[in-house]
Scaffold this active site. Structure first.
Site, short mmCIF file in Angstrom:
data_model
loop_
_atom_site.label_atom_id
_atom_site.label_comp_id
_atom_site.label_asym_id
_atom_site.label_seq_id
_atom_site.Cartn_x
_atom_site.Cartn_y
_atom_site.Cartn_z
N ASP A 1 0.85 -1.19 0.00
CA ASP A 1 0.00 0.00 0.00
C ASP A 1 0.89 1.25 0.00
OD1 ASP A 1 -2.44 1.36 0.20
OD2 ASP A 1 -2.40 1.37 2.39
N ASP B 1 2.89 4.98 -5.44
CA ASP B 1 2.13 6.22 -5.27
C ASP B 1 3.06 7.41 -5.51
OD1 ASP B 1 0.68 8.39 -4.59
OD2 ASP B 1 0.15 7.73 -2.57
N GLU C 1 -1.44 5.86 -8.95
CA GLU C 1 -2.42 6.87 -8.49
C GLU C 1 -2.27 8.18 -9.26
OE1 GLU C 1 -3.07 7.26 -4.23
OE2 GLU C 1 -3.59 9.38 -4.41
N HIS D 1 -7.96 9.87 3.54
CA HIS D 1 -7.49 8.93 4.56
C HIS D 1 -7.84 9.39 5.98
CE1 HIS D 1 -4.79 7.79 1.17
NE2 HIS D 1 -5.17 6.60 1.58
N GLY D 2 -7.95 8.41 6.89
CA GLY D 2 -8.11 8.73 8.30
C GLY D 2 -9.57 8.80 8.74
N ASN E 1 -10.27 0.44 -0.46
CA ASN E 1 -9.32 0.35 0.67
C ASN E 1 -9.98 0.79 1.98
OD1 ASN E 1 -7.51 -0.17 -1.36
ND2 ASN E 1 -6.05 1.41 -0.76
N ASP F 1 -9.12 0.85 6.14
CA ASP F 1 -8.20 0.62 7.26
C ASP F 1 -8.72 1.28 8.54
OD1 ASP F 1 -5.99 -0.04 8.77
OD2 ASP F 1 -4.76 1.61 8.03
N SER F 2 -9.09 2.55 8.45
CA SER F 2 -9.49 3.28 9.66
C SER F 2 -10.65 2.61 10.38
CB SER F 2 -9.87 4.72 9.32
OG SER F 2 -8.74 5.40 8.80
P1 13P Z 1 -9.12 4.79 5.34
O1 13P Z 1 -8.23 5.65 6.19
O2 13P Z 1 -10.33 5.54 4.90
O3 13P Z 1 -9.44 3.51 5.97
O4 13P Z 1 -8.29 4.46 3.99
C1 13P Z 1 -7.34 3.42 3.96
C2 13P Z 1 -6.51 3.46 2.73
O5 13P Z 1 -6.79 4.10 1.75
C3 13P Z 1 -5.31 2.63 2.73
O6 13P Z 1 -4.54 2.82 1.57
O1 G3H Z 2 -3.50 4.85 3.75
C1 G3H Z 2 -2.80 4.39 4.62
C2 G3H Z 2 -3.23 3.23 5.44
O2 G3H Z 2 -4.31 3.54 6.28
C3 G3H Z 2 -2.04 2.70 6.19
O3 G3H Z 2 -1.69 3.56 7.20
O4 G3H Z 2 0.70 4.28 6.95
O5 G3H Z 2 -0.48 4.24 9.19
O6 G3H Z 2 0.16 2.09 8.06
P1 G3H Z 2 -0.23 3.54 7.90
ZN ZN Z 3 -4.61 4.78 0.78
#
Ligand code: 13P
Ligand code: G3H
Ligand code: ZN
Length: 312
Positions: A83, A105, A135, A181-182, A257, A259-260
């Site tokens: 990623d 990226d 990207e 993100h976040g 994607n 993650d958050s």
């Molecule tokens: P979120 O922070 O919205 O979960 O996005 C995660 C992401 O894009 C990881 O590459």
């Molecule tokens: O977009 C990024 C992902 O949420 C990964 O986050 O760089 O804190 O591991 P990180």
């Molecule tokens: Zn991302």
């Protein structure tokens, strides 16, 4: 099924009007929660590792955890993806180290420099049977060490996508249509809306080509409340409405994607656990419900957002 690239996954997702979830992994409980959900729902899944995850957990530990998940879930296709790779060297290290997919990226660079670096990664990756996500456009929020203020994000310019894909040979393209993100994606009181006009214009110019959405957590208010009710302080955390992501998955978006949302679920559950059990100190006691929260979150996303259940 062994570790696979995303080629077949994306072809099926594009034609089937669904998307494959890409979830970030940092430790054993996260790998287990995600793959148990995908395994039970017979869903393809992408496990992705950031530069920060590699620094935290170590490349070899993460690859071995993913290998264990594949052995435990032999019926579903699993891809291992880098990623937000930010250099040729990082991408090369993951390609040489067993990943089946990498993201380069270079979206913060000029159009020409983005093309040049992406092309360099594509040539190396394709030679080794690895696929590449690139990207175009920048998202607000935090991408590893790069912080982009809300308002300074740049939506993808559809008139650039054909030339970019032609010149680089990338296999999928992340575009900026208003996700970020976040956990703080929109200001409280505003109406979160993705730019479907930009997505549709990109799709018209790249028929059949898989589009990727980053920054696609929905920041469930149930978990924000759980965090805030149990000693946390996350005022105004707001995400992308799930119905908009579901709609994107029905169009050309093949990878979403998330993650958050996993971080919020784990944090909420662990905070609550400690409030209810102030005398407990065995990590297995609080990591068990946290792992279950990951599994529940991923099951929910597969069924209600991605539509990838039963598509393995
Ligand atoms: P979120 O922070 O919205 O979960 O996005 C995660 C992401 O894009 C990881 O590459
Ligand atoms: O977009 C990024 C992902 O949420 C990964 O986050 O760089 O804190 O591991 P990180
Ligand atoms: Zn991302």
């Amino acid at each position: 099924m062994a570790l696979v690239t995303t080629t077949e996954m994306f072809k099926k997702a594009y034609n089937g009007g669904y998307a494959v979830g890409a979830f970030n992994v940092n430790n054993m409980e996260i790998v287990q929660g995600i793959t148990e959900a995908a395994g039970e729902l017979k869903s393809p899944v992408i496990l992705q590792v950031s530069k920060g995850a590699r620094a935290y957990a170590n490349h070899t530990y993460l690859v071995k955890l993913v290998e264990a998940a594949i052995a435990e879930n032999p019926e579903i296709p699993i891809a291992l993806h880098l990623d937000h790779g930010d250099s040729f060297e990082l991408c090369k290290s993951c390609i040489d180290g067993g990943f089946t997919s990498v993201m380069i990226d270079a979206s913060s660079k000029s159009f020409e420099d983005n093309i040049a670096l992406t092309k360099q990664v594509v040539e190396y990756a394709h030679d080794k049977g690895v696929v590449v996500e690139a990207e175009l456009g920048t998202l607000a929020g935090v991408e590893d060490e790069v912080v982009v203020e809300a308002g300074n994000e740049m939506f993808t310019r559809p008139e650039e996508v054909e030339e970019f894909v032609d010149k680089t040979g990338c296999d999928s393209l992340a575009i900026a249509i208003g996700t970020s993100h976040g956990a703080y994606k929109f200001k409280p009181g505003t109406d979160p809306k993705l730019r479907f006009d930009v997505l549709e214009e990109c799709t018209k110019r790249l028929p059949g080509f898989p589009i990727v959405l980053h920054g696609s957590s929905s920041v469930p208010q149930e978990f924000v409340k759980m965090i805030n009710d149990n000693g946390g302080n996350m005022p105004g955390a707001i995400g992308i409405p799930e119905d908009q992501l579901r709609h994107a998955a029905e169009l050309s978006v093949c990878k979403i994607n998330i993650d958050s949302d996993i971080r919020l679920a784990m944090t909420g559950v662990i905070r609550k656990y400690f409030m209810e059990h102030p005398d407990h100190f065995d990590p297995r006691q609080y990591l068990k419900p946290a792992r279950q929260a990951v599994k529940d979150m991923v099951s929910h996303k597969i069924k209600n957002v991605l539509g990838s259940d039963g598509k393995a």
